[in-house]
Design a protein around this motif. Structure first.
Motif, PDB file in Angstrom:
ATOM      1  N   TYR A  90      74.741  47.148  54.725  1.00 37.04           N
ATOM      2  CA  TYR A  90      73.763  48.142  55.110  1.00 37.04           C
ATOM      3  C   TYR A  90      74.114  49.441  54.370  1.00 37.04           C
ATOM      4  O   TYR A  90      73.047  49.953  53.886  1.00 37.04           O
ATOM      5  CB  TYR A  90      74.053  48.303  56.474  1.00 37.04           C
ATOM      6  N   TRP A  91      75.205  49.856  54.149  1.00 36.73           N
ATOM      7  CA  TRP A  91      75.645  51.087  53.551  1.00 36.73           C
ATOM      8  C   TRP A  91      75.271  51.160  52.452  1.00 36.73           C
ATOM      9  O   TRP A  91      74.804  52.049  51.487  1.00 36.73           O
ATOM     10  CB  TRP A  91      77.122  51.365  53.909  1.00 36.73           C
ATOM     11  N   HIS A  92      75.291  49.924  51.760  1.00 36.07           N
ATOM     12  CA  HIS A  92      75.216  49.703  50.063  1.00 36.07           C
ATOM     13  C   HIS A  92      73.799  50.113  49.919  1.00 36.07           C
ATOM     14  O   HIS A  92      73.241  50.774  48.986  1.00 36.07           O
ATOM     15  CB  HIS A  92      75.602  48.336  49.645  1.00 36.07           C
ATOM     16  N   ILE A  93      72.717  49.484  50.662  1.00 32.31           N
ATOM     17  CA  ILE A  93      71.386  49.754  50.664  1.00 32.31           C
ATOM     18  C   ILE A  93      71.033  51.007  51.131  1.00 32.31           C
ATOM     19  O   ILE A  93      70.284  51.696  50.382  1.00 32.31           O
ATOM     20  CB  ILE A  93      70.806  48.694  51.667  1.00 32.31           C
ATOM     21  N   ASP A 123      65.093  53.243  58.468  1.00 33.15           N
ATOM     22  CA  ASP A 123      64.078  52.211  58.596  1.00 33.15           C
ATOM     23  C   ASP A 123      63.972  51.285  57.326  1.00 33.15           C
ATOM     24  O   ASP A 123      63.978  49.906  57.378  1.00 33.15           O
ATOM     25  CB  ASP A 123      62.807  52.880  59.090  1.00 33.15           C
ATOM     26  N   ASP A 124      63.915  51.785  56.006  1.00 35.84           N
ATOM     27  CA  ASP A 124      64.011  51.190  54.917  1.00 35.84           C
ATOM     28  C   ASP A 124      65.019  50.406  54.851  1.00 35.84           C
ATOM     29  O   ASP A 124      64.909  48.968  54.471  1.00 35.84           O
ATOM     30  CB  ASP A 124      63.581  52.012  53.662  1.00 35.84           C
ATOM     31  N   ALA A 125      66.324  50.860  55.028  1.00 34.61           N
ATOM     32  CA  ALA A 125      67.437  50.223  54.952  1.00 34.61           C
ATOM     33  C   ALA A 125      67.616  48.779  55.967  1.00 34.61           C
ATOM     34  O   ALA A 125      67.984  47.865  55.288  1.00 34.61           O
ATOM     35  CB  ALA A 125      68.582  51.100  55.168  1.00 34.61           C
ATOM     36  N   ASP A 126      67.142  49.150  57.117  1.00 33.03           N
ATOM     37  CA  ASP A 126      67.218  48.018  58.291  1.00 33.03           C
ATOM     38  C   ASP A 126      66.287  47.067  57.687  1.00 33.03           C
ATOM     39  O   ASP A 126      66.658  45.862  57.760  1.00 33.03           O
ATOM     40  CB  ASP A 126      66.405  48.830  59.405  1.00 33.03           C
ATOM     41  N   ASP A 127      64.890  47.311  57.075  1.00 28.11           N
ATOM     42  CA  ASP A 127      63.975  46.221  56.498  1.00 28.11           C
ATOM     43  C   ASP A 127      64.714  45.379  55.380  1.00 28.11           C
ATOM     44  O   ASP A 127      64.526  44.301  55.548  1.00 28.11           O
ATOM     45  CB  ASP A 127      62.852  46.709  55.983  1.00 28.11           C
ATOM     46  N   LEU A 128      65.153  46.195  54.587  1.00 28.13           N
ATOM     47  CA  LEU A 128      65.923  45.667  53.359  1.00 28.13           C
ATOM     48  C   LEU A 128      67.277  44.672  53.787  1.00 28.13           C
ATOM     49  O   LEU A 128      67.443  43.574  53.032  1.00 28.13           O
ATOM     50  CB  LEU A 128      66.104  46.502  52.180  1.00 28.13           C
ATOM     51  N   LEU A 129      67.981  45.057  54.743  1.00 27.76           N
ATOM     52  CA  LEU A 129      69.132  44.188  55.293  1.00 27.76           C
ATOM     53  C   LEU A 129      68.713  43.097  55.860  1.00 27.76           C
ATOM     54  O   LEU A 129      69.100  41.966  55.579  1.00 27.76           O
ATOM     55  CB  LEU A 129      69.787  45.329  56.230  1.00 27.76           C
ATOM     56  N   GLN A 130      67.516  43.133  56.573  1.00 35.09           N
ATOM     57  CA  GLN A 130      66.941  42.033  57.051  1.00 35.09           C
ATOM     58  C   GLN A 130      66.635  40.904  56.147  1.00 35.09           C
ATOM     59  O   GLN A 130      66.959  39.649  56.173  1.00 35.09           O
ATOM     60  CB  GLN A 130      65.877  42.311  58.279  1.00 35.09           C
ATOM     61  N   ASN A 131      65.784  41.418  55.128  1.00 31.28           N
ATOM     62  CA  ASN A 131      65.257  40.657  54.166  1.00 31.28           C
ATOM     63  C   ASN A 131      66.607  40.049  53.235  1.00 31.28           C
ATOM     64  O   ASN A 131      66.525  38.900  52.774  1.00 31.28           O
ATOM     65  CB  ASN A 131      64.575  41.664  53.181  1.00 31.28           C
ATOM     66  N   THR A 132      67.481  40.869  53.167  1.00 32.29           N
ATOM     67  CA  THR A 132      68.719  40.232  52.314  1.00 32.29           C
ATOM     68  C   THR A 132      69.291  39.188  53.029  1.00 32.29           C
ATOM     69  O   THR A 132      69.570  38.166  52.128  1.00 32.29           O
ATOM     70  CB  THR A 132      69.627  41.501  52.274  1.00 32.29           C
ATOM     71  N   PHE A 133      69.535  39.353  54.358  1.00 33.49           N
ATOM     72  CA  PHE A 133      70.441  38.101  55.123  1.00 33.49           C
ATOM     73  C   PHE A 133      69.301  36.879  55.151  1.00 33.49           C
ATOM     74  O   PHE A 133      69.499  35.799  55.034  1.00 33.49           O
ATOM     75  CB  PHE A 133      70.701  38.613  56.415  1.00 33.49           C
ATOM     76  N   SER A 138      71.227  44.225  46.373  1.00 37.76           N
ATOM     77  CA  SER A 138      70.968  45.041  45.269  1.00 37.76           C
ATOM     78  C   SER A 138      69.770  44.703  44.569  1.00 37.76           C
ATOM     79  O   SER A 138      68.952  45.779  44.244  1.00 37.76           O
ATOM     80  CB  SER A 138      72.106  45.175  43.939  1.00 37.76           C
ATOM     81  N   ASN A 139      69.474  43.443  44.114  1.00 37.68           N
ATOM     82  CA  ASN A 139      68.026  43.175  43.938  1.00 37.68           C
ATOM     83  C   ASN A 139      66.904  43.339  44.729  1.00 37.68           C
ATOM     84  O   ASN A 139      66.025  43.958  44.264  1.00 37.68           O
ATOM     85  CB  ASN A 139      67.865  41.728  43.422  1.00 37.68           C
ATOM     86  N   GLU A 140      66.847  43.362  45.912  1.00 37.41           N
ATOM     87  CA  GLU A 140      65.948  43.786  47.045  1.00 37.41           C
ATOM     88  C   GLU A 140      65.784  45.204  46.882  1.00 37.41           C
ATOM     89  O   GLU A 140      64.557  45.618  47.030  1.00 37.41           O
ATOM     90  CB  GLU A 140      66.528  43.411  48.206  1.00 37.41           C
ATOM     91  N   ASN A 190      77.473  54.711  43.595  1.00 33.31           N
ATOM     92  CA  ASN A 190      77.870  54.438  45.090  1.00 33.31           C
ATOM     93  C   ASN A 190      79.054  53.517  45.305  1.00 33.31           C
ATOM     94  O   ASN A 190      79.723  53.485  46.194  1.00 33.31           O
ATOM     95  CB  ASN A 190      76.484  53.920  45.743  1.00 33.31           C
ATOM     96  N   MET A 191      78.727  52.027  44.460  1.00 34.02           N
ATOM     97  CA  MET A 191      79.646  51.182  44.715  1.00 34.02           C
ATOM     98  C   MET A 191      81.010  51.530  44.472  1.00 34.02           C
ATOM     99  O   MET A 191      82.008  51.033  45.112  1.00 34.02           O
ATOM    100  CB  MET A 191      79.175  49.902  43.967  1.00 34.02           C
ATOM    101  N   ARG A 192      81.263  52.294  43.352  1.00 32.91           N
ATOM    102  CA  ARG A 192      82.690  52.780  43.093  1.00 32.91           C
ATOM    103  C   ARG A 192      83.015  54.100  43.781  1.00 32.91           C
ATOM    104  O   ARG A 192      84.101  54.024  44.472  1.00 32.91           O
ATOM    105  CB  ARG A 192      82.645  53.195  41.365  1.00 32.91           C
ATOM    106  N   TYR A 193      82.271  54.795  44.000  1.00 31.46           N
ATOM    107  CA  TYR A 193      82.746  56.131  44.653  1.00 31.46           C
ATOM    108  C   TYR A 193      82.826  55.880  46.290  1.00 31.46           C
ATOM    109  O   TYR A 193      84.067  56.186  46.923  1.00 31.46           O
ATOM    110  CB  TYR A 193      81.834  57.328  44.282  1.00 31.46           C
TER     111      TYR A 193
END
Lengths: 115, 185
Positions: B37-40, B48-58, B83-85, B143-146
């Motif tokens: 979730y934090w990554h997205i 809201d966008d992060a929530d949608d994308l997290l659901q799509n990812t799983f 990441s792709n999503e 973001n992934m590194r820092y």
């Protein structure tokens, strides 16, 4: 220059974002509902067959009813045709008898019956 | 990334068993939903966008679970899907709403300003604004590194890139962000 104390070499940035309370628990429950295969009871499993059987039964009953009606109407029609044919036949015979019978023939018939 | 890898490996094995699959996947969601979730979220900024994308990812991971051959670890595979999503979502948003990267940056800045779940101070907000000046893929690397401290080797699998290229990308990202702070006189 705007001063900052971010240590980009260490890579341990503080996450500045937040989420609504209980969000992750709710999300896990939502995902569980979406990915758990639904258990289908025997009654639910045969549901499509029950519908098919009902449709077939209705079709058979309707067919039988229509066929029965058709047979009855056929019978009535035949009976009616027979009645019409018989009465027409009688009319023709009577007509022939009456037309071909003269007074002498009637007298001869009566004399013969008396004897 | 603070993940119990041994537990993840055990659950990955259980995914192969049809009877245990659903339960194992739910456990994986429990373990990975936060970091993914934090990554997205750091990319799209809006909850809201992060929530949608997290659901799509799983959901995508669940639907494609048979194609997961175990070449990479399960969390790397799910990060890759996320990441792709996210990148696809941002590209679609750019096509739909804006015509230039500057307008896209403005759109994301508005998301950040309107976000009631932003807990950071003024300096952190300024850092987010500086990160938004980076190209999307570089933003992902930064973001992934820092923030998540993901090793470059894992990032290489997630981003389909070489360790050297990712190190260079992070280095350039830091330079650009430093430059933004330097310009803030």
């Amino acid at each position: 220059m705007m001063e900052h104390n971010f240590d980009f070499d260490r890579g341990s940035g503080k996450n500045p974002f937040g989420v609504p309370e209980g969000y992750f628990d709710d999300f896990c429950k939502r995902m569980e509902t979406m990915t758990t295969p639904k258990r289908i009871s025997l009654l639910q499993r045969v549901k499509p067959y029950r519908y098919a059987a009902a449709v077939i039964a209705v079709a058979v009953i309707t067919g039988a009813f229509l066929l029965n009606n058709y047979n009855d109407s056929q019978k009535l029609q035949t009976q009616h045709s027979r009645t019409v044919a018989t009465s027409e036949y009688n009319d023709v015979i009577n007509k022939i008898l009456i037309e071909d019978t003269n007074d002498d023939m009637i007298v001869d018939y009566i004399i013969a019956e008396v004897d | 990334m603070n993940i119990n890898r041994e537990e993840l490996d055990r659950l990955t094995l259980e995914l192969k068993d049809e009877k245990l699959r659903s339960r194992a996947f739910s456990k994986i969601v429990e373990m990975l939903s936060k970091p993914v979730y934090w990554h997205i979220r750091k990319m799209v900024l809006s909850h809201d966008d992060a929530d949608d994308l997290l659901q799509n990812t799983f959901l995508k991971a669940w639907q494609a679970i048979d194609s997961f051959r175990g070449d990479s670890q399960i969390h790397t595979w799910i990060y890759k899907i996320a990441s792709n999503e996210t990148l696809t979502f941002l590209a679609q948003q750019r096509l739909r709403n804006t015509s230039s990267s500057l307008e896209m940056e403005e759109l994301l800045l508005n998301n950040l300003r309107a976000d009631s779940y932003f807990d950071g101070d003024e300096l952190e907000r300024r850092l987010q604004e500086a990160i938004l000046t980076l190209p999307e893929k570089q933003r992902l690397v930064f973001n992934m590194r820092y923030y998540d401290n993901i090793p470059y080797e894992e990032m290489a699998t997630i981003c389909n890139n070489s360790v050297g290229a990712l190190k260079a990308s992070y280095h350039h990202a830091v330079k650009k962000i430093e430059a933004v702070f330097k310009d803030d006189d």
